[in-house]
Design an enzyme around this catalytic site. Structure first.
Site, mmCIF file in Angstrom:
data_model
loop_
_atom_site.group_PDB
_atom_site.id
_atom_site.type_symbol
_atom_site.label_atom_id
_atom_site.label_comp_id
_atom_site.label_asym_id
_atom_site.label_seq_id
_atom_site.Cartn_x
_atom_site.Cartn_y
_atom_site.Cartn_z
ATOM 1 N N ARG A 159 92.265 -30.166 15.442
ATOM 2 C CA ARG A 159 91.602 -31.243 14.701
ATOM 3 C C ARG A 159 92.190 -31.220 13.293
ATOM 4 O O ARG A 159 91.813 -30.378 12.472
ATOM 5 C CB ARG A 159 90.086 -31.042 14.676
ATOM 6 C CG ARG A 159 89.381 -31.965 13.715
ATOM 7 C CD ARG A 159 87.886 -32.012 13.918
ATOM 8 N NE ARG A 159 87.549 -32.760 15.112
ATOM 9 C CZ ARG A 159 86.321 -33.166 15.412
ATOM 10 N NH1 ARG A 159 85.320 -32.898 14.610
ATOM 11 N NH2 ARG A 159 86.090 -33.837 16.512
ATOM 12 N N HIS A 163 91.254 -40.247 18.441
ATOM 13 C CA HIS A 163 90.331 -39.247 19.001
ATOM 14 C C HIS A 163 90.365 -39.374 20.534
ATOM 15 O O HIS A 163 89.417 -39.847 21.157
ATOM 16 C CB HIS A 163 88.930 -39.482 18.451
ATOM 17 C CG HIS A 163 87.994 -38.320 18.596
ATOM 18 N ND1 HIS A 163 88.364 -37.124 19.212
ATOM 19 C CD2 HIS A 163 86.704 -38.149 18.206
ATOM 20 C CE1 HIS A 163 87.331 -36.297 19.182
ATOM 21 N NE2 HIS A 163 86.322 -36.891 18.589
#
Ligand code: CP
Ligand code: NVA
Length: 314
Positions: A105, A132
């Site tokens: 991330r 995402h």
């Protein structure tokens, strides 16, 4: 037959084709229904790097890796200090010597691409400011769970043309989902994303970008929203509250959709901003099933990336 995904990176949902997404979604649904995916990660360690905070992604990936027989190692930014203590490139080159895969991330999608280029192990995008993909894989699973199909599903995304919206544009294009994006002026998805979505879209699959929710909600199957200010945009929160106010997913807005329409949100929710308590906790909410599906879809994805060995539970 071995998976076409073995050893690959997943930086964008558009790194997958429609058959691969279908395969992951169906395997995830089978796993949720009790099918064992075996232990394809037996003896393997995966590093999870978080430059941004996380609840769902961190826990669901750790549990998924554990259930598949592997060993997760979560690293948070106060420890690794990406770009401060060490460059993202050096961090990932070192991890590459120790572990069998990286789930990252990172704030910058460019850093993620550079990381994937610098290492030999598979790299999974678990959110950048640009995309995402694992979220939208879980979302597609949830839509299929609710409606029984993806092709022709009518999904209305209401809110910022952000990372989640971008993965939705690509995922919908690949899966034949009729996606409608409702954004206030100035918050539409980037033109480059709209163009890439058009390239990926199957012939005949509709796509709508509008500022007016009324018409697109009239026949929608799913009402989807995300926060108005994403991680890193906290200083814009006050201005965004004003700019997005008329697009709050509340009872009045939901009344514009058919009674059968379900509500989804990737979470975390800013309750009272983009969504009200009455909607997220109401009978039409699929939000918490959607959050659960992160676990199942990531188990399926990892099983495909590391070589699936399925065993039917007796
Ligand atoms: N939806 C999602 O990615 O949640 P976290 O930020 O808590 O991981
Ligand atoms: N758009 C949100 C998604 C959080 C899962 C963000 O980037 O903060």
């Amino acid at each position: 037959m071995s998976s076409t995904l073995v050893g690959r990176d997943l930086l964008s949902i558009a790194d997958l084709n429609a058959a691969e997404i279908d395969g992951i979604v169906d395997l995830a649904r089978a796993a949720k229904g009790g099918t064992s995916l075996g232990c394809p990660l037996q003896g393997l360690s995966l590093a999870l790097i978080f430059q941004r905070p996380s609840n769902r992604t961190r826990v669901s990936f750790e549990v998924a890796i554990h259930r598949l027989g592997g060993h997760p190692i979560a690293l948070f930014n106060p420890e690794v200090q990406l770009g401060e203590r060490e460059s993202p490139g050096d961090i990932s080159r070192i991890l590459d010597r120790y572990v069998d895969g990286i789930v990252a991330r990172l704030v910058s999608h460019r850093d993620l691409v550079a990381t994937a280029a610098a290492v030999r192990r598979p790299v999974n995008n678990s959110l950048t400011a640009t995309e995402h993909p694992t979220q939208v894989l879980a979302d597609l699973m949830t839509v299929k769970e609710v409606l029984g199909h993806l092709e022709g599903a009518r999904v209305t995304y209401i809110g910022d043309g952000n990372n989640v919206c971008t993965s939705w544009i690509y995922g919908a294009a690949l899966c034949g989902v009729d996606l409608r994006v409702v954004s206030p002026p100035g918050y539409e998805p980037p033109v480059s994303v709209l163009q890439r979505g058009a390239q990926l879209r199957r012939h005949g699959t509709p796509f709508t970008l509008t500022q007016d929710p009324v018409q697109v909600l009239a026949d929608t199957d799913i009402v989807y929203t995300d926060v108005w200010a994403s991680m890193g945009q906290e200083t814009e929160q006050q201005r965004r509250r004003t700019d997005f106010a008329r697009l709050q997913v509340n009872d009045a807005l939901l009344a514009l959709a058919p009674a059968s329409a379900r509500v989804m949100h990737c979470l975390p929710a800013h309750r009272g901003e983009e969504i009200t308590d009455s909607v997220i906790d109401g009978p039409r909410s699929s939000v918490f099933d959607e959050a659960e599906n992160r676990l199942w879809v990531q188990m399926a994805l990892l099983a495909e990336l590391y070589g699936r060995r399925q065993e039917r539970v007796a």
